[in-house]
Design a protein around this motif. Structure first.
Motif, PDB file in Angstrom:
ATOM      1  N   ASN A   5       0.858  -1.186   0.000  1.00 53.22           N
ATOM      2  CA  ASN A   5       0.000   0.000   0.000  1.00 53.22           C
ATOM      3  C   ASN A   5       0.894   1.235   0.000  1.00 53.22           C
ATOM      4  N   TYR A   6       0.333   2.344  -0.481  1.00 57.11           N
ATOM      5  CA  TYR A   6       1.159   3.531  -0.696  1.00 57.11           C
ATOM      6  C   TYR A   6       0.483   4.786  -0.170  1.00 57.11           C
ATOM      7  N   GLU A   7       1.214   5.513   0.656  1.00 54.83           N
ATOM      8  CA  GLU A   7       0.796   6.828   1.135  1.00 54.83           C
ATOM      9  C   GLU A   7       1.758   7.882   0.600  1.00 54.83           C
ATOM     10  N   THR A   8       2.369   7.572  -0.532  1.00 56.22           N
ATOM     11  CA  THR A   8       3.352   8.431  -1.181  1.00 56.22           C
ATOM     12  C   THR A   8       3.346   8.099  -2.669  1.00 56.22           C
ATOM     13  N   ASP A   9       4.095   8.850  -3.455  1.00 54.64           N
ATOM     14  CA  ASP A   9       4.143   8.614  -4.902  1.00 54.64           C
ATOM     15  C   ASP A   9       4.953   7.372  -5.266  1.00 54.64           C
ATOM     16  N   PHE A  10       5.792   6.901  -4.368  1.00 58.67           N
ATOM     17  CA  PHE A  10       6.623   5.724  -4.617  1.00 58.67           C
ATOM     18  C   PHE A  10       5.758   4.498  -4.895  1.00 58.67           C
ATOM     19  N   LYS A  11       6.175   3.696  -5.856  1.00 59.66           N
ATOM     20  CA  LYS A  11       5.531   2.416  -6.136  1.00 59.66           C
ATOM     21  C   LYS A  11       6.624   1.353  -6.243  1.00 59.66           C
ATOM     22  N   LEU A  12       6.477   0.289  -5.489  1.00 56.08           N
ATOM     23  CA  LEU A  12       7.420  -0.817  -5.507  1.00 56.08           C
ATOM     24  C   LEU A  12       7.300  -1.555  -6.834  1.00 56.08           C
ATOM     25  N   GLU A  13       8.434  -1.861  -7.441  1.00 58.64           N
ATOM     26  CA  GLU A  13       8.443  -2.619  -8.689  1.00 58.64           C
ATOM     27  C   GLU A  13       8.490  -4.116  -8.383  1.00 58.64           C
ATOM     28  N   GLY A  34       0.423 -14.978   7.261  1.00 53.89           N
ATOM     29  CA  GLY A  34      -0.934 -14.504   7.446  1.00 53.89           C
ATOM     30  C   GLY A  34      -1.116 -13.239   6.624  1.00 53.89           C
ATOM     31  N   GLU A  35      -1.820 -12.269   7.182  1.00 54.27           N
ATOM     32  CA  GLU A  35      -2.043 -10.987   6.505  1.00 54.27           C
ATOM     33  C   GLU A  35      -0.929 -10.011   6.902  1.00 54.27           C
ATOM     34  N   ILE A  36      -0.082  -9.656   5.945  1.00 56.93           N
ATOM     35  CA  ILE A  36       0.997  -8.701   6.190  1.00 56.93           C
ATOM     36  C   ILE A  36       0.844  -7.562   5.200  1.00 56.93           C
ATOM     37  N   ASN A  37       0.698  -6.362   5.731  1.00 52.42           N
ATOM     38  CA  ASN A  37       0.523  -5.165   4.921  1.00 52.42           C
ATOM     39  C   ASN A  37       1.764  -4.300   5.018  1.00 52.42           C
ATOM     40  N   TYR A  38       2.351  -4.008   3.875  1.00 52.05           N
ATOM     41  CA  TYR A  38       3.448  -3.049   3.802  1.00 52.05           C
ATOM     42  C   TYR A  38       2.842  -1.722   3.364  1.00 52.05           C
ATOM     43  N   ILE A  39       3.154  -0.664   4.104  1.00 51.76           N
ATOM     44  CA  ILE A  39       2.656   0.659   3.773  1.00 51.76           C
ATOM     45  C   ILE A  39       3.871   1.565   3.567  1.00 51.76           C
ATOM     46  N   PHE A  40       4.048   2.019   2.341  1.00 51.01           N
ATOM     47  CA  PHE A  40       5.159   2.908   2.011  1.00 51.01           C
ATOM     48  C   PHE A  40       4.675   4.344   2.156  1.00 51.01           C
ATOM     49  N   CYS A  41       5.440   5.149   2.888  1.00 46.58           N
ATOM     50  CA  CYS A  41       4.977   6.492   3.228  1.00 46.58           C
ATOM     51  C   CYS A  41       6.151   7.473   3.295  1.00 46.58           C
ATOM     52  N   TYR A  45       4.658  11.229   7.581  1.00 48.73           N
ATOM     53  CA  TYR A  45       3.620  10.240   7.894  1.00 48.73           C
ATOM     54  C   TYR A  45       4.112   9.283   8.991  1.00 48.73           C
ATOM     55  N   LEU A  46       5.334   8.766   8.809  1.00 44.81           N
ATOM     56  CA  LEU A  46       5.864   7.802   9.770  1.00 44.81           C
ATOM     57  C   LEU A  46       6.232   8.472  11.096  1.00 44.81           C
ATOM     58  N   HIS A  47       6.705   9.695  11.028  1.00 42.24           N
ATOM     59  CA  HIS A  47       7.019  10.435  12.252  1.00 42.24           C
ATOM     60  C   HIS A  47       5.771  10.612  13.108  1.00 42.24           C
ATOM     61  N   LYS A  48       4.665  10.928  12.477  1.00 37.94           N
ATOM     62  CA  LYS A  48       3.404  11.087  13.220  1.00 37.94           C
ATOM     63  C   LYS A  48       3.008   9.782  13.906  1.00 37.94           C
ATOM     64  N   LEU A  49       3.140   8.666  13.207  1.00 39.41           N
ATOM     65  CA  LEU A  49       2.854   7.363  13.830  1.00 39.41           C
ATOM     66  C   LEU A  49       3.801   7.105  15.011  1.00 39.41           C
ATOM     67  N   ASN A  50       5.059   7.443  14.819  1.00 37.83           N
ATOM     68  CA  ASN A  50       6.062   7.233  15.857  1.00 37.83           C
ATOM     69  C   ASN A  50       5.722   8.023  17.121  1.00 37.83           C
ATOM     70  N   ASP A  76       1.195  -4.854  10.245  1.00 35.91           N
ATOM     71  CA  ASP A  76       1.347  -3.692   9.363  1.00 35.91           C
ATOM     72  C   ASP A  76       2.770  -3.186   9.496  1.00 35.91           C
ATOM     73  N   ILE A  77       3.458  -3.074   8.366  1.00 39.36           N
ATOM     74  CA  ILE A  77       4.837  -2.609   8.332  1.00 39.36           C
ATOM     75  C   ILE A  77       4.871  -1.305   7.551  1.00 39.36           C
ATOM     76  N   TYR A  78       5.169  -0.222   8.257  1.00 36.10           N
ATOM     77  CA  TYR A  78       5.242   1.106   7.648  1.00 36.10           C
ATOM     78  C   TYR A  78       6.699   1.412   7.340  1.00 36.10           C
ATOM     79  N   ILE A  79       6.976   1.844   6.104  1.00 33.38           N
ATOM     80  CA  ILE A  79       8.331   2.149   5.672  1.00 33.38           C
ATOM     81  C   ILE A  79       8.363   3.564   5.105  1.00 33.38           C
ATOM     82  N   SER A  80       9.265   4.381   5.654  1.00 32.16           N
ATOM     83  CA  SER A  80       9.461   5.732   5.126  1.00 32.16           C
ATOM     84  C   SER A  80      10.404   5.675   3.932  1.00 32.16           C
ATOM     85  N   VAL A  81       9.878   5.953   2.768  1.00 29.83           N
ATOM     86  CA  VAL A  81      10.684   5.968   1.547  1.00 29.83           C
ATOM     87  C   VAL A  81      11.734   7.079   1.637  1.00 29.83           C
TER      88      VAL A  81
END
Length: 136
Positions: A5-13, A34-41, A45-50, A76-81
């Motif tokens: 999932n994407y909260e930024t313009d980055f798209k994983l290839e 199981g259900e693992i969601n990667y969220i690129f942000c 965005y990640l600072h606010k979660l932190n 849910d795994i959030y990654i700051s691009v």
């Protein structure tokens, strides 16, 4: 199931390839997917979660929320691009290599690996390196 999932313009290839690599890592580590969601942000965005969820007023490259049940991995795994780009530059490595390291780092946490002590960090880095070498 692994989703990206994407909260930024980055798209994983090559998401199918990346998803298969993560799935193989989980199996090799004797866990069930199981259900693992990667969220690129972004950093913001990640600072606010932190701040909001962990009470840490710092920038970071990854935050994972683990909802695993026994050996079945969920979360849910959030990654700051932004952070990954900066770290790649600082470590003088390719962005693609650093994003892969962070992606696998998150799932290794779900498999029980820690990185808070020096001994734990050495094992985590070793596991990252092993699984990174397997990626095709």
């Amino acid at each position: 199931m692994i989703s990206f999932n994407y909260e930024t313009d980055f798209k994983l290839e090559n998401t199918d390839k990346v998803s298969n690599w993560i799935s193989e890592t989980i199996l090799e580590e004797n866990h069930k997917e199981g259900e693992i969601n990667y969220i690129f942000c972004s950093d913001d965005y990640l600072h606010k979660l932190n701040v909001d969820f962990l009470d840490h007023d710092t920038l970071t490259d990854i935050i994972s929320f683990d909802y695993s049940v026994g050996k079945e991995l969920h979360g849910d795994i959030y990654i700051s691009v932004d952070r990954v780009k900066e770290n790649a530059k600082d470590f003088n490595i390719e962005f693609e290599d650093e994003i892969a390291r962070v992606i696998i780092h998150g799932v290794l946490h779900y498999c029980g690996y820690k990185d808070k002590s020096d001994v734990d960090e050495i094992l985590m880095r070793s596991k990252e390196d092993h699984h990174l070498a397997r990626r095709s």
